[in-house]
Design an enzyme around this catalytic site. Structure first.
Site, PDB file in Angstrom:
ATOM      1  N   ARG A 288      -2.997   2.468   2.706  1.00  0.00           N
ATOM      2  CA  ARG A 288      -3.809   3.435   1.975  1.00  0.00           C
ATOM      3  C   ARG A 288      -5.143   2.799   1.636  1.00  0.00           C
ATOM      4  NH1 ARG A 288      -1.506   8.052   0.131  1.00  0.00           N
ATOM      5  NH2 ARG A 288      -3.147   8.331  -1.441  1.00  0.00           N
TER       6      ARG A 288
ATOM      7  N   HIS B 163     -13.680  10.313  -6.196  1.00  0.00           N
ATOM      8  CA  HIS B 163     -13.250  11.047  -7.375  1.00  0.00           C
ATOM      9  C   HIS B 163     -13.321  10.128  -8.585  1.00  0.00           C
ATOM     10  CE1 HIS B 163      -9.300   9.051  -7.185  1.00  0.00           C
ATOM     11  NE2 HIS B 163      -9.252   9.356  -5.905  1.00  0.00           N
TER      12      HIS B 163
ATOM     13  N   CYS C 293     -11.357  14.880  -2.167  1.00  0.00           N
ATOM     14  CA  CYS C 293     -10.109  14.239  -1.758  1.00  0.00           C
ATOM     15  C   CYS C 293      -9.212  15.204  -0.970  1.00  0.00           C
ATOM     16  CB  CYS C 293      -9.397  13.643  -2.968  1.00  0.00           C
ATOM     17  SG  CYS C 293      -8.279  12.275  -2.546  1.00  0.00           S
TER      18      CYS C 293
END
Length: 248
Positions: free
Chosen positions: A130, A194, A97
């Site tokens: 996002r 993640h 990330c």
């Protein structure tokens, strides 16, 4: 009982880059080494440290907020020459990330263009909305689909000589448009996946360990482990995603 082999892991700035339980990735690496008789040696690198990558076999960079990411990048820019030499010499590096975004030429923090570490030919800009949700990726580095979660405003663009980590089967990936996720360059693995990454994806952990063993000892062959529980969990998640049974 050990095999006489050791691998040294440099965990960079765990106090800052642990936004998604990234310390769990280190626990997985340690366990999968120890189960095979490989001695894991973990060196935590903190903000006031001046790290040396001599004798290091695996470097791990986790994810953090924009503020923490900027602090880490400023610290690592002072070590950029040595870290670049480590990467070019085949050193194993895993970055998740925010750590993934640091690998490239630059990334955007708000409207500010922040210089990156220039370890891999890539750059990250930003976009809306996002990219948030579960993700599944087909990759040559894992026998099973890589599953996890992504949450990033950044759009990462790979240079012509950089291989994606894999093809997005479900989710968004690097930019929500190309259909690819992450990067592979020499022995560098960068990814937005993640959750944390390695507990759900033992194949990725073994890839990092095997590449480090091959570099250090000339033999990266790994004894198989009983991964029935891990692989069952991976399969359940993958099957639910592909069947559209998971709400974002």
């Amino acid at each position: 009982m050990t095999s006489g082999r050791t691998l040294r892991i440099a965990h960079l700035y765990p106090e800052l880059l642990n936004l998604y339980g990234d310390s769990g990735n280190i626990l997985v690496l340690k366990s999968r080494m120890a189960w095979r008789g490989i001695e894991p040696q973990v060196m935590e690198v903190h903000v006031d440290d001046r790290p040396s990558f001599s004798g290091v076999d695996i470097v791990f960079i986790g994810g953090g907020s924009d503020r923490e990411q900027k602090i880490v990048c400023d610290k690592l820019l002072a070590e950029q020459v040595e870290l670049k030499a480590y990467v070019e010499d085949g050193g194993v590096l895993g970055a998740v990330c925010g750590g993934y975004q640091l690998l490239g030429e630059s990334y955007l923090m708000g409207d500010e263009k922040v210089p990156g570490l220039e370890l891999v030919d890539l750059y990250t800009d930003r976009g809306e909305p996002r990219l948030i949700g579960n993700i599944a990726v087909e990759s040559r580095i894992s026998p099973q689909p890589i599953v996890g979660y992504e949450n990033h405003g950044g759009r990462t663009h790979l240079g012509p000589g950089v291989e994606p980590m894999g093809k997005v089967l479900y989710g968004h990936g690097n930019d929500g448009a190309s259909g690819y996720e992450g990067c592979l360059y020499k022995n560098v693995v960068g990814t937005y996946v993640h959750g944390p990454l390695l507990p759900k994806n033992p194949g990725v952990a073994d890839y990092l360990i095997a590449r480090a063993l091959d570099r250090k000892y000339g033999n990266g062959e790994l004894e198989p482990l009983d991964d029935a529980e891990e692989l069952a969990a991976n399969k359940v998640m993958y099957d639910r995603l592909m069947a559209g049974e998971v709400e974002e």
